[in-house]
Scaffold this motif. Structure first.
Motif, PDB file in Angstrom:
ATOM      1  N   GLN A   1      -6.844   8.136 -15.714  1.00  0.00           N
ATOM      2  CA  GLN A   1      -7.055   6.995 -16.589  1.00  0.00           C
ATOM      3  C   GLN A   1      -5.912   6.941 -17.601  1.00  0.00           C
ATOM      4  O   GLN A   1      -5.290   7.949 -17.918  1.00  0.00           O
ATOM      5  N   LEU A   2      -5.671   5.737 -18.115  1.00  0.00           N
ATOM      6  CA  LEU A   2      -4.535   5.557 -19.012  1.00  0.00           C
ATOM      7  C   LEU A   2      -4.623   6.474 -20.225  1.00  0.00           C
ATOM      8  O   LEU A   2      -3.612   7.052 -20.647  1.00  0.00           O
ATOM      9  N   GLU A   3      -5.835   6.649 -20.779  1.00  0.00           N
ATOM     10  CA  GLU A   3      -5.940   7.494 -21.975  1.00  0.00           C
ATOM     11  C   GLU A   3      -5.592   8.951 -21.667  1.00  0.00           C
ATOM     12  O   GLU A   3      -5.059   9.664 -22.524  1.00  0.00           O
ATOM     13  N   ILE A   4      -5.873   9.407 -20.445  1.00  0.00           N
ATOM     14  CA  ILE A   4      -5.484  10.775 -20.074  1.00  0.00           C
ATOM     15  C   ILE A   4      -3.971  10.856 -19.953  1.00  0.00           C
ATOM     16  O   ILE A   4      -3.342  11.835 -20.387  1.00  0.00           O
ATOM     17  N   ALA A   5      -3.349   9.833 -19.353  1.00  0.00           N
ATOM     18  CA  ALA A   5      -1.888   9.809 -19.234  1.00  0.00           C
ATOM     19  C   ALA A   5      -1.246   9.840 -20.618  1.00  0.00           C
ATOM     20  O   ALA A   5      -0.228  10.524 -20.835  1.00  0.00           O
ATOM     21  N   GLU A   6      -1.837   9.129 -21.572  1.00  0.00           N
ATOM     22  CA  GLU A   6      -1.305   9.126 -22.937  1.00  0.00           C
ATOM     23  C   GLU A   6      -1.417  10.506 -23.577  1.00  0.00           C
ATOM     24  O   GLU A   6      -0.487  10.963 -24.280  1.00  0.00           O
TER      25      GLU A   6
ATOM     26  N   HIS B   1       0.837  -1.200   0.000  1.00  0.00           N
ATOM     27  CA  HIS B   1       0.000   0.000   0.000  1.00  0.00           C
ATOM     28  C   HIS B   1       0.872   1.250   0.000  1.00  0.00           C
ATOM     29  O   HIS B   1       0.642   2.192  -0.748  1.00  0.00           O
ATOM     30  N   SER B   2       1.917   1.257   0.839  1.00  0.00           N
ATOM     31  CA  SER B   2       2.773   2.434   0.925  1.00  0.00           C
ATOM     32  C   SER B   2       3.547   2.637  -0.371  1.00  0.00           C
ATOM     33  O   SER B   2       3.722   3.754  -0.831  1.00  0.00           O
ATOM     34  N   ARG B   3       4.026   1.534  -0.975  1.00  0.00           N
ATOM     35  CA  ARG B   3       4.775   1.687  -2.226  1.00  0.00           C
ATOM     36  C   ARG B   3       3.891   2.260  -3.321  1.00  0.00           C
ATOM     37  O   ARG B   3       4.286   3.125  -4.081  1.00  0.00           O
ATOM     38  N   ALA B   4       2.627   1.761  -3.393  1.00  0.00           N
ATOM     39  CA  ALA B   4       1.737   2.240  -4.442  1.00  0.00           C
ATOM     40  C   ALA B   4       1.407   3.707  -4.248  1.00  0.00           C
ATOM     41  O   ALA B   4       1.386   4.479  -5.180  1.00  0.00           O
ATOM     42  N   LYS B   5       1.168   4.096  -3.007  1.00  0.00           N
ATOM     43  CA  LYS B   5       0.833   5.489  -2.746  1.00  0.00           C
ATOM     44  C   LYS B   5       2.016   6.380  -3.115  1.00  0.00           C
ATOM     45  O   LYS B   5       1.852   7.442  -3.704  1.00  0.00           O
TER      46      LYS B   5
ATOM     47  N   GLY C   1       5.205  16.301 -24.418  1.00  0.00           N
ATOM     48  CA  GLY C   1       6.350  15.786 -25.153  1.00  0.00           C
ATOM     49  C   GLY C   1       7.219  14.874 -24.321  1.00  0.00           C
ATOM     50  O   GLY C   1       8.463  14.942 -24.392  1.00  0.00           O
ATOM     51  N   THR C   2       6.596  13.998 -23.536  1.00  0.00           N
ATOM     52  CA  THR C   2       7.344  13.159 -22.601  1.00  0.00           C
ATOM     53  C   THR C   2       7.535  11.725 -23.088  1.00  0.00           C
ATOM     54  O   THR C   2       7.864  10.836 -22.300  1.00  0.00           O
ATOM     55  N   ASP C   3       7.293  11.489 -24.378  1.00  0.00           N
ATOM     56  CA  ASP C   3       7.661  10.222 -25.021  1.00  0.00           C
ATOM     57  C   ASP C   3       7.121   8.993 -24.274  1.00  0.00           C
ATOM     58  O   ASP C   3       7.843   8.021 -24.053  1.00  0.00           O
ATOM     59  N   GLY C   4       5.866   9.045 -23.854  1.00  0.00           N
ATOM     60  CA  GLY C   4       5.237   7.881 -23.229  1.00  0.00           C
ATOM     61  C   GLY C   4       5.565   7.679 -21.768  1.00  0.00           C
ATOM     62  O   GLY C   4       5.164   6.678 -21.166  1.00  0.00           O
ATOM     63  N   PHE C   5       6.276   8.622 -21.142  1.00  0.00           N
ATOM     64  CA  PHE C   5       6.704   8.475 -19.744  1.00  0.00           C
ATOM     65  C   PHE C   5       5.521   8.271 -18.807  1.00  0.00           C
ATOM     66  O   PHE C   5       5.496   7.338 -17.998  1.00  0.00           O
ATOM     67  N   PHE C   6       4.509   9.132 -18.907  1.00  0.00           N
ATOM     68  CA  PHE C   6       3.385   9.050 -17.970  1.00  0.00           C
ATOM     69  C   PHE C   6       2.494   7.844 -18.249  1.00  0.00           C
ATOM     70  O   PHE C   6       1.957   7.234 -17.322  1.00  0.00           O
ATOM     71  N   ALA C   7       2.355   7.476 -19.512  1.00  0.00           N
ATOM     72  CA  ALA C   7       1.575   6.276 -19.829  1.00  0.00           C
ATOM     73  C   ALA C   7       2.263   5.028 -19.287  1.00  0.00           C
ATOM     74  O   ALA C   7       1.617   4.140 -18.723  1.00  0.00           O
ATOM     75  N   ARG C   8       3.588   4.941 -19.434  1.00  0.00           N
ATOM     76  CA  ARG C   8       4.317   3.784 -18.918  1.00  0.00           C
ATOM     77  C   ARG C   8       4.216   3.706 -17.397  1.00  0.00           C
ATOM     78  O   ARG C   8       4.019   2.627 -16.827  1.00  0.00           O
ATOM     79  N   MET C   9       4.350   4.863 -16.728  1.00  0.00           N
ATOM     80  CA  MET C   9       4.247   4.862 -15.280  1.00  0.00           C
ATOM     81  C   MET C   9       2.849   4.463 -14.837  1.00  0.00           C
ATOM     82  O   MET C   9       2.665   3.695 -13.879  1.00  0.00           O
ATOM     83  N   CYS C  10       1.851   4.969 -15.545  1.00  0.00           N
ATOM     84  CA  CYS C  10       0.460   4.652 -15.223  1.00  0.00           C
ATOM     85  C   CYS C  10       0.214   3.148 -15.364  1.00  0.00           C
ATOM     86  O   CYS C  10      -0.379   2.514 -14.482  1.00  0.00           O
ATOM     87  N   ARG C  11       0.685   2.562 -16.463  1.00  0.00           N
ATOM     88  CA  ARG C  11       0.509   1.121 -16.664  1.00  0.00           C
ATOM     89  C   ARG C  11       1.206   0.322 -15.572  1.00  0.00           C
ATOM     90  O   ARG C  11       0.660  -0.648 -15.040  1.00  0.00           O
ATOM     91  N   GLN C  12       2.408   0.732 -15.204  1.00  0.00           N
ATOM     92  CA  GLN C  12       3.173   0.003 -14.195  1.00  0.00           C
ATOM     93  C   GLN C  12       2.463   0.037 -12.846  1.00  0.00           C
ATOM     94  O   GLN C  12       2.333  -0.983 -12.162  1.00  0.00           O
ATOM     95  N   LEU C  13       1.989   1.201 -12.453  1.00  0.00           N
ATOM     96  CA  LEU C  13       1.316   1.323 -11.163  1.00  0.00           C
ATOM     97  C   LEU C  13       0.004   0.560 -11.149  1.00  0.00           C
ATOM     98  O   LEU C  13      -0.348  -0.091 -10.159  1.00  0.00           O
ATOM     99  N   ILE C  14      -0.729   0.608 -12.248  1.00  0.00           N
ATOM    100  CA  ILE C  14      -1.999  -0.128 -12.316  1.00  0.00           C
ATOM    101  C   ILE C  14      -1.748  -1.628 -12.326  1.00  0.00           C
ATOM    102  O   ILE C  14      -2.448  -2.396 -11.660  1.00  0.00           O
TER     103      ILE C  14
END
Length: 281
Positions: free
Chosen positions: A61-66, A11-15, A73-86
């Protein structure tokens, strides 16, 4: 239950992960010279949502992160992080954000027409509900889901926060999930939570007939954000944060609570049914 005090549990790691997501979003947005409102306009959400993402109060949501990646211009950084956390969440996709909001809520009001809410389930009861809902699921999935459900109950370790109020339909305490022994343990557990004033419990008697809600409803309130409604049906769930919709759910919940027995009478009924199961086990 999970230990959340030391910061070493899942829980702490995810937060921490979502807080890092928010901090990076804020840093990179400001580097581009964009306000929260402007970024929100570009990714089709409100500026206040961007602020909640940055504060770690909500998960995008993932589509917002994308779309954020495109605009910043972050080359998928936030989408990748979002997928990893989910992907690290031991919950169904539709419950991931609801679980996070549950962990930061200041008050949770729930109505349960079928089962004891997950926050208050014993391990044996929870396992039986999961097996009944997914009879062909492998044991590894059942145990993973069970661990996630029990970990959520860490919020019960605080003596007063969040405020917890649950309204149960009477059939919830009378349906013999996995037999008398499991039900006796579950109802004794509910009574113990009420006895130490950790939760407020009410039971809607079956004599009330038709109710205004057919599925689980959870209203979650926050210190610095509007109330959110979460409704759940068979293998599906939906968060509602539109103020008009939330107001309608609140009214429906209030009507149901008005038909319920008083907390004292509800607790007496729960204890009586627990004794009946105890005599059978």
């Amino acid at each position: 239950m999970a230990n959340t005090s030391g910061g070493t549990g899942w829980h702490s790691r995810a937060k921490f992960g979502w807080e890092f997501f928010g901090a990076e979003l804020k840093r990179r947005r400001e580097e581009r010279g964009l306000s929260q409102q402007e970024l929100g306009r570009r990714v089709f959400c409100s500026g206040s949502y961007i602020g909640q993402f940055e504060a770690g109060m909500r998960k995008p949501q993932l589509e917002i992160a994308e779309r954020i990646d495109v605009e910043l211009g972050t080359d998928g950084f936030f989408a990748r992080m979002c997928r990893q956390l989910i992907d690290n969440e031991p919950y169904f996709d539709y419950f991931v954000e609801a679980k996070y909001l549950e962990s930061i809520a200041t008050a949770i009001h729930a109505y349960a027409p079928l089962y004891v809410p997950g926050l208050f389930q014993t391990a044996a009861y929870a396992r039986s509900v999961m097996i009944g809902s997914f009879p062909l699921a492998p044991d590894s999935d059942i145990e993973r889901w069970l661990a996630g459900r029990l970990e959520r109950q860490a919020i019960l370790e605080h003596p007063t926060k969040p405020l917890l109020w649950a309204v149960l339909d009477e059939n919830v305490i009378r349906r013999p999930i996995s037999g008398p022994r499991v039900m006796h343990e579950q109802l004794v557990h509910l009574a113990a939570l009420a006895d130490r004033r950790r939760i407020m419990l009410q039971v809607v008697p079956m004599s009330e007939g038709t109710l205004t809600l057919g599925g689980l409803l959870k209203l979650m309130s926050f210190e610095d954000a509007p109330t959110v409604a979460y409704e759940e049906g068979a293998m599906s769930g939906m968060l509602r944060d539109d103020p008009a919709q939330v107001a309608r759910y609140q009214l429906a919940y209030d009507f149901i609570r008005a038909t319920a027995l008083s907390p004292a009478a509800s607790l007496d009924l729960i204890r009586t049914v627990a004794e009946e199961y105890g005599d059978e086990s």
